[in-house]
Write a protein that holds these residues in place. Structure first.
Motif, PDB file in Angstrom:
ATOM      1  N   PHE A  79       0.850  -1.186   0.000  1.00 53.38           N
ATOM      2  CA  PHE A  79       0.000   0.000   0.000  1.00 53.38           C
ATOM      3  C   PHE A  79       0.889   1.240   0.000  1.00 53.38           C
ATOM      4  CE2 PHE A  79      -2.891  -3.221   1.189  1.00 53.38           C
ATOM      5  CZ  PHE A  79      -4.178  -2.754   0.959  1.00 53.38           C
ATOM      6  N   CYS A  80       0.675   2.098  -0.988  1.00 48.28           N
ATOM      7  CA  CYS A  80       1.494   3.296  -1.152  1.00 48.28           C
ATOM      8  C   CYS A  80       0.657   4.561  -1.037  1.00 48.28           C
ATOM      9  CB  CYS A  80       2.172   3.302  -2.523  1.00 48.28           C
ATOM     10  SG  CYS A  80       3.205   1.863  -2.842  1.00 48.28           S
ATOM     11  N   ALA A  81       1.235   5.575  -0.396  1.00 46.18           N
ATOM     12  CA  ALA A  81       0.669   6.922  -0.480  1.00 46.18           C
ATOM     13  C   ALA A  81       1.119   7.500  -1.813  1.00 46.18           C
ATOM     14  CB  ALA A  81       1.158   7.777   0.679  1.00 46.18           C
ATOM     15  N   ASP A  82       0.165   7.908  -2.632  1.00 46.73           N
ATOM     16  CA  ASP A  82       0.467   8.216  -4.034  1.00 46.73           C
ATOM     17  C   ASP A  82      -0.056   9.597  -4.427  1.00 46.73           C
ATOM     18  OD1 ASP A  82       0.703   8.354  -6.781  1.00 46.73           O
ATOM     19  OD2 ASP A  82      -0.028   6.329  -7.151  1.00 46.73           O
ATOM     20  N   PHE A  83       0.894  10.512  -4.672  1.00 48.39           N
ATOM     21  CA  PHE A  83       0.534  11.830  -5.190  1.00 48.39           C
ATOM     22  C   PHE A  83       1.083  12.025  -6.610  1.00 48.39           C
ATOM     23  CE2 PHE A  83       0.004  12.243  -0.676  1.00 48.39           C
ATOM     24  CZ  PHE A  83      -1.118  13.061  -0.551  1.00 48.39           C
ATOM     25  N   TYR A  87       0.248  14.853  -9.262  1.00 48.97           N
ATOM     26  CA  TYR A  87       1.262  15.574 -10.041  1.00 48.97           C
ATOM     27  C   TYR A  87       0.856  15.639 -11.517  1.00 48.97           C
ATOM     28  CZ  TYR A  87       5.566  16.117 -12.751  1.00 48.97           C
ATOM     29  OH  TYR A  87       6.502  16.512 -13.678  1.00 48.97           O
ATOM     30  N   ILE A  88       0.413  14.514 -12.072  1.00 48.59           N
ATOM     31  CA  ILE A  88      -0.023  14.505 -13.471  1.00 48.59           C
ATOM     32  C   ILE A  88      -1.216  15.432 -13.673  1.00 48.59           C
ATOM     33  CG2 ILE A  88      -1.018  13.074 -15.302  1.00 48.59           C
ATOM     34  CD1 ILE A  88       0.627  10.745 -14.223  1.00 48.59           C
ATOM     35  N   ALA A  89      -2.176  15.387 -12.721  1.00 51.69           N
ATOM     36  CA  ALA A  89      -3.341  16.277 -12.812  1.00 51.69           C
ATOM     37  C   ALA A  89      -2.898  17.744 -12.788  1.00 51.69           C
ATOM     38  CB  ALA A  89      -4.309  15.993 -11.666  1.00 51.69           C
ATOM     39  N   SER A  90      -1.904  18.062 -11.937  1.00 54.05           N
ATOM     40  CA  SER A  90      -1.398  19.438 -11.857  1.00 54.05           C
ATOM     41  C   SER A  90      -0.737  19.855 -13.170  1.00 54.05           C
ATOM     42  CB  SER A  90      -0.397  19.558 -10.702  1.00 54.05           C
ATOM     43  OG  SER A  90      -1.021  19.283  -9.470  1.00 54.05           O
ATOM     44  N   THR A  95      -0.912  23.836 -12.987  1.00 47.42           N
ATOM     45  CA  THR A  95      -0.792  24.371 -11.629  1.00 47.42           C
ATOM     46  C   THR A  95       0.408  23.753 -10.916  1.00 47.42           C
ATOM     47  OG1 THR A  95      -2.238  22.670 -10.671  1.00 47.42           O
ATOM     48  CG2 THR A  95      -3.284  24.695 -11.463  1.00 47.42           C
ATOM     49  N   GLU A  96       0.834  24.382  -9.816  1.00 50.37           N
ATOM     50  CA  GLU A  96       1.913  23.855  -8.994  1.00 50.37           C
ATOM     51  C   GLU A  96       1.335  23.022  -7.848  1.00 50.37           C
ATOM     52  OE1 GLU A  96       5.161  24.188  -9.548  1.00 50.37           O
ATOM     53  OE2 GLU A  96       4.797  25.357 -11.390  1.00 50.37           O
ATOM     54  N   PRO A 152       8.452   9.493  -8.461  1.00 50.37           N
ATOM     55  CA  PRO A 152       8.401  10.508  -7.400  1.00 50.37           C
ATOM     56  C   PRO A 152       6.956  10.708  -6.925  1.00 50.37           C
ATOM     57  CG  PRO A 152       9.730  11.271  -9.237  1.00 50.37           C
ATOM     58  CD  PRO A 152       9.061  10.016  -9.697  1.00 50.37           C
ATOM     59  N   TYR A 153       6.817  11.184  -5.720  1.00 49.69           N
ATOM     60  CA  TYR A 153       5.517  11.475  -5.109  1.00 49.69           C
ATOM     61  C   TYR A 153       4.763  10.202  -4.693  1.00 49.69           C
ATOM     62  CZ  TYR A 153       6.630  15.814  -7.558  1.00 49.69           C
ATOM     63  OH  TYR A 153       7.283  16.918  -8.048  1.00 49.69           O
ATOM     64  N   VAL A 154       5.476   9.067  -4.630  1.00 50.64           N
ATOM     65  CA  VAL A 154       4.869   7.805  -4.182  1.00 50.64           C
ATOM     66  C   VAL A 154       5.797   7.165  -3.163  1.00 50.64           C
ATOM     67  CG1 VAL A 154       3.934   5.556  -4.845  1.00 50.64           C
ATOM     68  CG2 VAL A 154       3.815   7.476  -6.457  1.00 50.64           C
ATOM     69  N   ILE A 155       5.246   6.758  -2.000  1.00 51.86           N
ATOM     70  CA  ILE A 155       6.057   6.092  -0.980  1.00 51.86           C
ATOM     71  C   ILE A 155       5.336   4.837  -0.472  1.00 51.86           C
ATOM     72  CG2 ILE A 155       7.256   8.166  -0.196  1.00 51.86           C
ATOM     73  CD1 ILE A 155       5.283   8.284   2.182  1.00 51.86           C
ATOM     74  N   PRO A 156       6.090   3.777  -0.169  1.00 54.21           N
ATOM     75  CA  PRO A 156       5.479   2.584   0.437  1.00 54.21           C
ATOM     76  C   PRO A 156       5.213   2.839   1.920  1.00 54.21           C
ATOM     77  CG  PRO A 156       7.845   2.284   0.231  1.00 54.21           C
ATOM     78  CD  PRO A 156       7.536   3.631  -0.378  1.00 54.21           C
ATOM     79  N   VAL A 157       4.011   2.542   2.360  1.00 48.50           N
ATOM     80  CA  VAL A 157       3.635   2.791   3.756  1.00 48.50           C
ATOM     81  C   VAL A 157       3.447   1.492   4.531  1.00 48.50           C
ATOM     82  CG1 VAL A 157       1.921   3.842   5.296  1.00 48.50           C
ATOM     83  CG2 VAL A 157       2.583   5.010   3.179  1.00 48.50           C
ATOM     84  N   SER A 158       2.756   0.532   3.922  1.00 49.39           N
ATOM     85  CA  SER A 158       2.506  -0.739   4.610  1.00 49.39           C
ATOM     86  C   SER A 158       2.314  -1.858   3.596  1.00 49.39           C
ATOM     87  CB  SER A 158       1.269  -0.641   5.510  1.00 49.39           C
ATOM     88  OG  SER A 158       1.078  -1.850   6.228  1.00 49.39           O
ATOM     89  N   GLY A 159       2.670  -3.061   4.010  1.00 50.40           N
ATOM     90  CA  GLY A 159       2.363  -4.243   3.221  1.00 50.40           C
ATOM     91  C   GLY A 159       1.206  -4.989   3.853  1.00 50.40           C
TER      92      GLY A 159
END
Length: 247
Positions: A79-83, A87-90, A95-96, A152-159
């Motif tokens: 499970f990843c927190a994914d921004f 980023y693609i939407a921005s 937008t920034e 970038p903008y994605v990190i692993p949080v839990s398995g």
């Protein structure tokens, strides 16, 4: 009580699984349930990556601290927190992503993952499957990021291990309600409650034939949180362009 409450109250973590695949239709329903879960401002900032290949499960077991149950599970979900989608939407809208400089964004992403993870656990258990969350996915976070080709903008949080349970570990006693549920304001006089719970927790450990630990709950958590558990987290956050890093 209804079936949902019965499922929730029957939860236990399984660390032993049968050599049997999870039905793909059931896995699909689990993912659909996760997608239906609440999330901040409909940002949908959670991504799940399924690991099914035996050699890759073995690799992730090693990265998570040699946790054998990751190999045994039919599927290992990360499970990843994914921004990155944000980023693609921005980029699409010109937008920034100013919010990525705010530590609250890390809280938002982690909270959304927590909700998604809990939903997946309940959904899996509704099918009679066993699960165990794996915080060790952050033990070697940079190597996990490389293995998963996370942008970038994605990190692993839990398995999360999912599979057919091989052995029932039984229920682990939880803190009494008065330790975790307060009305109107926080009630700080917790020591007598924790002292009583220590007795319950120690008795639980001593009754387990496979137990190799002998401690109270307060001893356990005090030792665990006496120092930082995983190295390199600030550097990983920097690398993935998240707030909370060293820069």
């Amino acid at each position: 009580m209804n079936e949902v409450i019965n499922t929730l109250l029957s939860h236990r973590s399984f660390r032993s699984y049968e050599n049997k695949p999870v039905d793909e239709n059931q896995l699909n329903e689990i993912i659909k349930a996760v997608q239906a879960a609440p999330n901040w401002t409909n940002g949908q900032n959670t991504t799940i990556i399924a690991i099914k290949d035996p050699e890759r499960k073995k690799r992730f077991a090693e990265l998570c601290g040699n946790q054998k149950h990751i190999e045994e599970a039919a599927v290992f979900l990360v499970f990843c927190a994914d921004f990155y989608r944000t980023y693609i939407a921005s980029q699409m809208e010109g937008t920034e992503m100013g919010a990525l400089e705010d530590i609250d964004t890390l809280i938002v992403g982690s909270t959304d993952v927590g909700i998604a993870l809990g939903t997946a656990v309940t959904a899996a258990e509704s099918f009679g499957l066993g699960t165990v969350p794996i915080g060790g996915i952050r033990r070697n976070a940079k190597e996990v990021i490389k293995e998963l080709s996370l942008p970038p903008y994605v990190i692993p949080v839990s398995g999360l291990c999912i599979g057919h349970p091989a052995k029932d570990p039984g229920h682990k006693p939880r803190l009494p309600k008065e330790a975790v549920y307060h009305e109107e304001t926080y009630h700080r006089e917790l020591q007598p409650i924790l002292e009583k719970y220590n007795e319950t927790y120690s008795a639980y450990l001593s009754d387990r034939s496979s137990n190799q630990r002998n401690s109270t709950w307060t001893e356990h958590v005090a030792k665990f949180f006496s120092k930082s558990y995983y190295d390199g987290i600030p550097e990983m956050l920097d690398q993935q362009k998240f707030p909370g890093g060293k820069s």
